[in-house]
Design a protein around this motif. Structure first.
Motif, PDB file in Angstrom:
ATOM      1  N   MET A 393       0.825  -1.202   0.000  1.00 49.29           N
ATOM      2  CA  MET A 393       0.000   0.000   0.000  1.00 49.29           C
ATOM      3  C   MET A 393       0.865   1.261   0.000  1.00 49.29           C
ATOM      4  SD  MET A 393      -2.440   1.464   3.042  1.00 49.29           S
ATOM      5  CE  MET A 393      -0.985   1.682   4.076  1.00 49.29           C
ATOM      6  N   ILE A 394       1.897   1.278   0.843  1.00 49.94           N
ATOM      7  CA  ILE A 394       2.756   2.464   0.903  1.00 49.94           C
ATOM      8  C   ILE A 394       3.582   2.586  -0.374  1.00 49.94           C
ATOM      9  CG2 ILE A 394       4.460   3.726   2.254  1.00 49.94           C
ATOM     10  CD1 ILE A 394       3.661   2.134   4.673  1.00 49.94           C
ATOM     11  N   ALA A 395       4.019   1.448  -0.928  1.00 51.43           N
ATOM     12  CA  ALA A 395       4.791   1.477  -2.172  1.00 51.43           C
ATOM     13  C   ALA A 395       3.963   2.080  -3.305  1.00 51.43           C
ATOM     14  CB  ALA A 395       5.251   0.066  -2.538  1.00 51.43           C
ATOM     15  N   VAL A 396       2.710   1.685  -3.397  1.00 47.33           N
ATOM     16  CA  VAL A 396       1.829   2.240  -4.434  1.00 47.33           C
ATOM     17  C   VAL A 396       1.608   3.736  -4.204  1.00 47.33           C
ATOM     18  CG1 VAL A 396      -0.528   2.203  -5.342  1.00 47.33           C
ATOM     19  CG2 VAL A 396       0.689   0.057  -4.934  1.00 47.33           C
ATOM     20  N   THR A 397       1.474   4.125  -2.939  1.00 44.20           N
ATOM     21  CA  THR A 397       1.291   5.539  -2.619  1.00 44.20           C
ATOM     22  C   THR A 397       2.494   6.366  -3.056  1.00 44.20           C
ATOM     23  OG1 THR A 397      -0.058   4.921  -0.705  1.00 44.20           O
ATOM     24  CG2 THR A 397       0.752   7.183  -0.772  1.00 44.20           C
ATOM     25  N   CYS A 398       3.692   5.794  -2.944  1.00 45.28           N
ATOM     26  CA  CYS A 398       4.898   6.483  -3.426  1.00 45.28           C
ATOM     27  C   CYS A 398       4.775   6.812  -4.912  1.00 45.28           C
ATOM     28  CB  CYS A 398       6.130   5.610  -3.212  1.00 45.28           C
ATOM     29  SG  CYS A 398       6.654   5.425  -1.505  1.00 45.28           S
ATOM     30  N   ARG A 403       3.597  10.680  -9.491  1.00 43.82           N
ATOM     31  CA  ARG A 403       2.790  11.186 -10.598  1.00 43.82           C
ATOM     32  C   ARG A 403       2.172  12.536 -10.241  1.00 43.82           C
ATOM     33  NH1 ARG A 403      -0.052   9.072 -14.986  1.00 43.82           N
ATOM     34  NH2 ARG A 403      -0.983  10.855 -16.084  1.00 43.82           N
ATOM     35  N   LEU A 404       1.709  12.668  -9.019  1.00 40.23           N
ATOM     36  CA  LEU A 404       1.106  13.914  -8.557  1.00 40.23           C
ATOM     37  C   LEU A 404       2.097  15.065  -8.630  1.00 40.23           C
ATOM     38  CD1 LEU A 404      -1.566  14.944  -7.147  1.00 40.23           C
ATOM     39  CD2 LEU A 404      -0.347  14.625  -4.992  1.00 40.23           C
ATOM     40  N   VAL A 405       3.320  14.822  -8.152  1.00 40.02           N
ATOM     41  CA  VAL A 405       4.345  15.858  -8.170  1.00 40.02           C
ATOM     42  C   VAL A 405       4.710  16.218  -9.607  1.00 40.02           C
ATOM     43  CG1 VAL A 405       6.754  16.339  -7.603  1.00 40.02           C
ATOM     44  CG2 VAL A 405       5.267  15.248  -5.919  1.00 40.02           C
TER      45      VAL A 405
END
Length: 424
Positions: A393-398, A403-405
């Motif tokens: 979950m945290i890896a996907v959030t990274c 992409r957001l940045v």
């Protein structure tokens, strides 16, 4: 050479000049005081104040909830008033709250004083970081790394002193540790009196005879992209809960490793941060470099989850080996994320509202203190698959943050424009 002496030996290399060196001293004293108190606070409320387990838990929850407001309040004040004055006021608030705890064992008053201390603590973290950002300029990542190294060393020194004091086993020892924490805030306030006001794009002095421009700064609460970045960063701060809650509980309830391994892994975490935070910071010194580090950060979180899951499948030696590997991987993630967060949280904020934006970003770490324990206890209750899901979950959030940045930078540093009105 230890990190504190190394920092002191770099007078020409520490960004911010004299004020930069003073801030390192302030960080050291602050964290020594925190180390004195943090490790014994629950014991103080239990054995000295005579609170029940439920009362201690409620007190901590209320203090944490109130403390969440400290970050945005501190950031907003820093955009409107001289930063050293705001920081001094917050340090004195923390000192008064700590001294006040010594005056009573009345539960309602203890809750109020702890809440005020929590408010000051979160505000102080944001203000100190904002001051470091302003005095260090483009070297902010390297400076924050040095500061974090010194702060970790101070925390360790305070913890060792607390352990020695607890050997006395008396109520007076607990009170002296709390008094030492309070005095550390007084000392940091006095040192801050000697710090100059850093240059701030959000506070400009104009000629009294000329038209005075009134600037309406961007509002971080209306900046959906920045709020989404803060939300993803809240998830990335979960490494903190792994060390404070996850590892000790997993070792105690689901692993064949000896219980004594838990404090040793915490020591390992501290030593690694002190040794490698500054060298790693060079890899995230620019916005593009910090964004690129989200890929290895993703891998570190994923592998950390795998190592935690694997620790439940082996004998004592294998479990110890996998848990040590997990601690090292989550420590690597902690250091990489610190480097990334220092750069991106500032780079994605407009200069004219830097304090307000960093105050909102401070909510990420505050919120994690509430969400983190729940997330890791859920992983523990689920078993090895829970840790695999946690790391994934945290890896996907990274990658979502990456992409957001990228989208944010492609459209410029702001999604909300500032408005300037001239007064005649």
């Amino acid at each position: 050479m230890n990190p504190i002496r190394r920092a002191a030996a770099w007078p020409s290399r520490v960004p911010g000049g004299r004020d930069g060196r003073r801030l390192l001293t302030i960080a050291l004293i602050d964290r020594i005081g925190s180390g004195l108190w943090a490790s014994v606070s629950v014991l103080y409320f239990t054995y000295v104040a005579g609170l029940s387990l439920g009362q201690v838990g409620t007190l901590a929850a209320v203090a944490g909830a109130v403390g969440i407001a400290g970050a945005p309040i501190g950031g907003r004040l820093a955009d409107r008033f001289p930063l050293p004055r705001v920081l001094i006021a917050v340090q004195l608030l923390r000192a008064l709250a700590s001294f006040a705890l010594l005056t009573t064992d009345h539960y309602a008053l203890l809750v109020v004083f702890c809440a005020l201390g929590g408010l000051g603590d979160r505000a102080g973290n944001v203000l100190t970081r904002l001051y470091a950002t302003r005095i260090a300029g483009p070297d902010r990542v390297r400076y924050q790394a040095v500061q974090r190294t010194v702060a970790n060393a101070g925390w360790a020194l305070g913890g060792l002193a607390a352990a020695a004091a607890l050997a006395l086993g008396s109520a007076a020892a607990y009170r002296w540790l709390l008094a030492g924490d309070a005095l550390s805030f007084v000392a940091t306030a006095l040192l801050t009196l000697r710090c100059g006001e850093p240059r701030s794009p959000s506070r400009k002095v104009t000629d009294s005879n000329s038209p005075r421009p009134t600037t309406i700064p961007p509002n971080p609460w209306r900046d959906s992209t920045y709020l989404a970045y803060v939300a993803t960063d809240t998830v990335l701060f979960l490494d903190d809960a792994v060390f404070k809650v996850g590892l000790p509980l997993w070792i105690a309830h689901a692993s064949s490793a000896p219980h004594g391994l838990a404090p040793l892994l915490l020591v390992l975490n501290n030593v690694l941060v002190v040794a490698f935070q500054v060298p790693l910071a060079r890899f995230g010194a620019t916005t593009a470099a910090a964004r690129a580090l989200l890929v290895p950060l993703s891998a570190a979180f994923a592998l950390g989850g795998v190592a935690m899951a694997a620790s439940a499948t082996g004998e004592t030696d294998a479990a110890t080996l996998f848990l040590t590997a997990a601690a090292m991987l989550f420590t690597l993630a902690e250091m990489l994320h610190a480097t990334i967060s220092w750069e991106l949280s500032v780079a994605l904020a407009p200069d004219s509202a830097q304090g307000a934006y960093l105050g909102v970003h401070g909510l990420a770490q505050s919120a994690q203190r509430s969400v983190g324990p729940l997330a890791v206890t859920t992983a523990i209750a689920t078993g090895p698959l829970g840790w695999l899901a946690f790391g994934s979950m945290i890896a996907v959030t990274c990658m979502i943050q990456r992409r957001l940045v990228n989208d944010r930078l492609a459209h410029g540093p702001l999604s909300v424009a500032s408005i300037t009105v001239s007064e005649h």
